[in-house]
Design a protein around this motif. Structure first.
Motif, PDB file in Angstrom:
ATOM      1  N   ALA A 115     -45.288  22.287  11.259  1.00 62.05           N
ATOM      2  CA  ALA A 115     -44.122  22.619  10.567  1.00 62.05           C
ATOM      3  C   ALA A 115     -42.726  22.451  11.649  1.00 62.05           C
ATOM      4  O   ALA A 115     -41.458  21.937  11.003  1.00 62.05           O
ATOM      5  N   THR A 116     -42.787  22.409  12.746  1.00 60.89           N
ATOM      6  CA  THR A 116     -41.776  22.148  13.829  1.00 60.89           C
ATOM      7  C   THR A 116     -41.206  20.451  13.628  1.00 60.89           C
ATOM      8  O   THR A 116     -40.239  20.294  13.574  1.00 60.89           O
ATOM      9  N   TRP A 117     -42.271  19.676  13.537  1.00 60.67           N
ATOM     10  CA  TRP A 117     -42.235  18.190  13.484  1.00 60.67           C
ATOM     11  C   TRP A 117     -41.434  17.818  12.279  1.00 60.67           C
ATOM     12  O   TRP A 117     -40.602  17.158  12.092  1.00 60.67           O
ATOM     13  N   LEU A 118     -42.148  18.453  10.975  1.00 56.53           N
ATOM     14  CA  LEU A 118     -41.305  18.419   9.907  1.00 56.53           C
ATOM     15  C   LEU A 118     -39.846  18.753   9.868  1.00 56.53           C
ATOM     16  O   LEU A 118     -39.050  18.163   9.045  1.00 56.53           O
ATOM     17  N   ALA A 119     -39.618  19.593  10.429  1.00 60.42           N
ATOM     18  CA  ALA A 119     -38.382  20.348  10.375  1.00 60.42           C
ATOM     19  C   ALA A 119     -37.397  19.220  11.112  1.00 60.42           C
ATOM     20  O   ALA A 119     -36.305  18.940  10.946  1.00 60.42           O
ATOM     21  N   GLN A 120     -38.009  18.841  12.300  1.00 58.35           N
ATOM     22  CA  GLN A 120     -37.109  17.685  13.070  1.00 58.35           C
ATOM     23  C   GLN A 120     -36.785  16.519  12.314  1.00 58.35           C
ATOM     24  O   GLN A 120     -35.828  16.022  12.532  1.00 58.35           O
ATOM     25  N   GLN A 121     -37.660  16.244  11.154  1.00 54.56           N
ATOM     26  CA  GLN A 121     -37.735  14.905  10.486  1.00 54.56           C
ATOM     27  C   GLN A 121     -36.665  15.335   8.991  1.00 54.56           C
ATOM     28  O   GLN A 121     -36.610  14.543   8.337  1.00 54.56           O
TER      29      GLN A 121
END
Length: 238
Positions: free
Chosen positions: A23-29
């Motif tokens: 979820a963190t990575w998707l938000a960063q992208q």
């Protein structure tokens, strides 16, 4: 709406097994995530989503649970549409099972930080992980066999098949989505010692203390590997 503008569908099977670093990575992208748990209505198909991620859970992939069978149907639909699929632990097992491969007890359960042997071609998915041989976080007692057409990417003596790829799709037996908050929930709510068996090598089931001691050094490195994997996965969108 083009494929990149559609949300990423994430299937969650347990309240304490959320997407965490994914979820963190998707938000960063700046990717939109459509998170569905086992109590939510699943979409009929993947026509409205750009990618599919299937998370883990303490149940067996073979359990007679409607959410698992619905998940398998969505996995197959995604593959038919060329929508890239990634499976974490139980999610990887559901991918294998949907494709006709057996899921059953692994040679030894693994809980904690464990090393893997990497296939020569694994760098395409895992980047430098194949060369640096990191410890990856595991929590499983079952594992998958390889479905027809799969490319073996990683394994070890306790569990031979820990990752496979089929075209743009990746199944893993380990938990690259782990973050510190999720680790704290798991090690508070679950006792690793209950998985101990007679004759089991001592290192297979690590204590809560040992898991957290290693996390201080290992978690950031694993998340760098996870970022590489997730970028490759979403990079496979048409």
């Amino acid at each position: 709406m083009n494929q990149q503008q559609k949300p990423v569908l994430v299937l969650q099977h347990l309240p304490d097994d959320g997407p965490a670093y994914l979820a963190t990575w998707l938000a960063q992208q700046r990717e939109t995530m459509d998170l569905r748990d086992h109590g939510d209505a699943y979409p009929r198909d993947l026509s409205g989503h750009s990618a599919l991620a299937v998370l883990g859970g303490e149940m067996s992939a073979n359990d007679d649970l409607p959410a698992l069978r619905r998940g398998e149907a969505l996995i197959l639909d995604a593959m038919d549409r060329g929508v890239p699929v990634i499976g974490h632990c139980l999610g990887g097992q559901l991918m294998a099972r949907a494709l006709g491969a057996r899921v059953g007890a692994s040679r030894w359960p693994e809980i904690g930080w464990h090393r893997l042997d990497w296939a020569e071609q694994s760098g395409d998915w895992f980047g430098d992980a194949a060369q640096s041989d990191p410890e990856i976080f595991q929590w499983h007692g079952e594992a998958f066999e390889l479905p027809h057409g799969a490319v073996w990417l990683a394994g070890n003596a306790a569990c031979r098949n820990q990752a496979f790829a089929i075209g743009p799709h990746l199944a893993m037996q380990f938990h690259i989505e782990l973050d510190l908050a999720k680790l704290k929930v798991w090690t508070t709510g679950h006792d690793p010692a209950r998985h101990l068996r007679d004759g089991m090598p001592d290192a297979q089931i690590q204590s809560t203390v040992a898991i957290h001691e290693r996390a201080a050094a290992r978690l950031a490195a694993q998340q760098r590997v996870a970022a590489t994997i997730y970028a490759r996965w979403l990079g496979n969108r048409r």
